[in-house]
Design a protein around this motif. Structure first.
Motif: not given
Length: 515
Positions: A377-392, A418-428
């Motif tokens: 889960t942290p790896m997947i969210n990290g990859v999403i954040a990386m793509i967002l960072n590069i795009t921005l 990323t932390i928003t995604l991690l909080f959502i993922s943790l609740k799930r």
């Protein structure tokens, strides 16, 4: 003060000592060799073993702790010691093989890390690297002992691990000036061995006993390898983010890379002092609670850890935003570091500081997932954040006038996302874990931080007008402003009844009443 809080404070103190010595090491090298071929060769040679093994070592420690807790809970101390030795011996063998390969192909490796090196500088770099790379086995053993001590609730010794290492390097720098630069890497090699030897007696005191045991078919070892892979990818993602930031910065005005680097160092100091100290202490505890299936205490520990980080980081983040320029000026503006460099670094620091809470909570929430043996889960969210960072990064630099500020702001936004995604993922993943308590703690900290900002800024501007300019005067103004801001923040969170502060105050009252 609770046992966990005492351990965190102790580790912060140990980290501060280690960082001061690390800074002393840089000063010693600068004083002895300046900006020369020798210093360039030495720094590159020191970086090579670190790049090769630091990510792997961090991943090993991360995967080792929850599995050790599981083995210890289900099979007892003898089985967990057997598991430790199995990991230890396999790591040593792998490191020795890497050292042999590194010693054979040293010139090629150095060329990868320093394309422009030639002549005497290249020869020195090859020699330095060949000596230092022999220390990979000690580096591997150090990481295993560090993880073992942490799981045994000894955090100060791992925190002090860099102390003998830095002392040996400083000593070798001083001696090498009088005798020969070729002595430099030997001090580093001995320092690497001392990192392990320094921890070993304390590990043995906690129950570790070495045995020459290897079992590549062990089910826990196989699971550990499965856990390591996503952590390694997560570390690589962070490295890619840094490389992309610097690559884009190289297309901007001169000095952009340096400004980003100095601002990052200031952020990393906060991370190293507070966030890493807290997560290092909390992680073994969460792993034990997870292995014992103690859900109630596990959830309480998440709330306490997140709220503590929020309580510490929000005032530092706000303080860095409003006082970025005077902070950078006081720390760096001298010699070739002029007012332009100060302004650029302050801009980068301001926009990095917006996401400071994101960097801090990302580390804590990552450890929560690792403790329940979920590294994907942290790896997947990290990859999403990386793509967002590069795009921005591309959007801010290409389509706005933000330039350098845009690079730092993109990093902050991706961290907060990323932390928003991690909080959502943790609740799930684990269900409700006290999100309302965390949100309330964050709101109270933000309100207190805003009040602090107003008072701090007013104090700084008033004192600056009264006292005037000059290094000593500016230092006094900054220190007094920060101190008053800290007092105001402390009073505010007490008035707003932040739970973590009330716990500390209750403990203090208990001790005073006993006395």
């Amino acid at each position: 003060m609770s046992k966990v809080a005492k351990a965190a404070v102790g580790l912060m103190a140990a980290t501060l000592v280690a960082k001061i010595l690390g800074f002393g090491r840089e000063l010693a090298l600068a004083s002895a060799y300046g900006a020369s071929g020798v210093s360039d060769a030495f720094l590159v040679a020191m970086n090579i073993p670190a790049v090769i093994f630091t990510a792997i070592g961090t991943s090993l420690g991360t995967a080792f702790i929850p599995l050790y807790c599981e083995v210890n809970a289900n099979k007892g101390e003898k089985a967990s010691n057997k598991f430790t030795n199995n990991v230890f011996n396999i790591v040593v063998i792998i490191c020795l093989l890497l050292s042999a390969i590194g010693a054979i192909f040293t010139p090629q490796i150095v060329k990868i890390f320093a394309v422009g090196f030639e002549g005497e500088t290249l020869r020195l770099a090859v020699y330095f690297t060949r000596v230092m790379i022999l220390g990979l086995a000690f580096l591997g053993m150090s990481y295993i002992m560090m993880a073992y001590l942490q799981v045994k609730e000894n955090f100060i010794i791992p925190g002090l691990m860099p102390v003998p290492y830095n002392i040996l390097i400083i000593t070798s720098i001083i001696i090498s000036v009088k005798i020969s630069p070729y002595l430099l890497p030997w001090g580093t090699l001995i320092g690497l061995s001392l990192q392990f030897l320094f921890q070993l007696p304390f590990a043995m005191k906690k129950g570790y006993r070495y045995k020459s045991y290897i079992d590549v078919k062990d089910e826990h070892l196989k699971r550990m390898l499965w856990l390591i892979a996503p952590v390694l990818i997560g570390v690589a993602v962070n490295q890619i983010n840094t490389i992309v930031d610097r690559t884009i910065a190289s297309t901007l005005v001169e000095g952009s890379i340096s400004a980003l680097n100095y601002a990052t160092k200031l952020n990393q100091f906060v991370m190293g002092m507070f966030i890493v100290s807290i997560s290092s202490v909390v992680y073994p505890m969460l792993s034990k609670l997870s292995s014992e299936n103690n859900k109630e205490q596990f959830n309480k520990s998440i709330i306490t850890s997140v709220n503590t980080v929020t309580l510490l980081v929000i005032p530092i983040s706000i303080g860095a935003i409003i006082l970025a320029n005077p902070i950078v000026k006081l720390l760096f503006q001298r010699g070739e570091f002029d007012a332009r460099a100060t302004h650029m670094t302050a801009v980068a620091l301001t926009f990095y500081s917006i996401g400071m809470i994101g960097y801090g909570l990302r580390d804590i929430l990552g450890k929560v997932f690792y403790s329940i043996q979920d590294t994907k889960t942290p790896m997947i969210n990290g990859v999403i954040a990386m793509i967002l960072n590069i795009t921005l990064n591309i959007l801010f630099v290409k389509f706005t006038n933000m330039q350098l500020a845009g690079l730092a702001f993109a990093t902050s936004i991706s961290a907060l996302f990323t932390i928003t995604l991690l909080f959502i993922s943790l609740k799930r993943k684990i269900g409700s874990f006290g999100g309302k308590s965390i949100a309330l703690g964050m709101i109270k900290s933000l309100i207190s931080g805003i009040i602090m900002a107003v008072v701090t800024l007013f104090t700084y501007n008033t004192m600056a007008n009264l006292i005037g300019s000059g290094f000593i005067k500016e230092a006094i103004t900054l220190v007094i402003s920060v101190a008053i801001g800290a007092i105001v923040y402390g009073i505010s969170i007490i008035i707003l009844k932040v739970d973590e502060v009330n716990i500390i105050l209750d403990k203090v009252r208990e001790k005073l009443n006993k006395r």
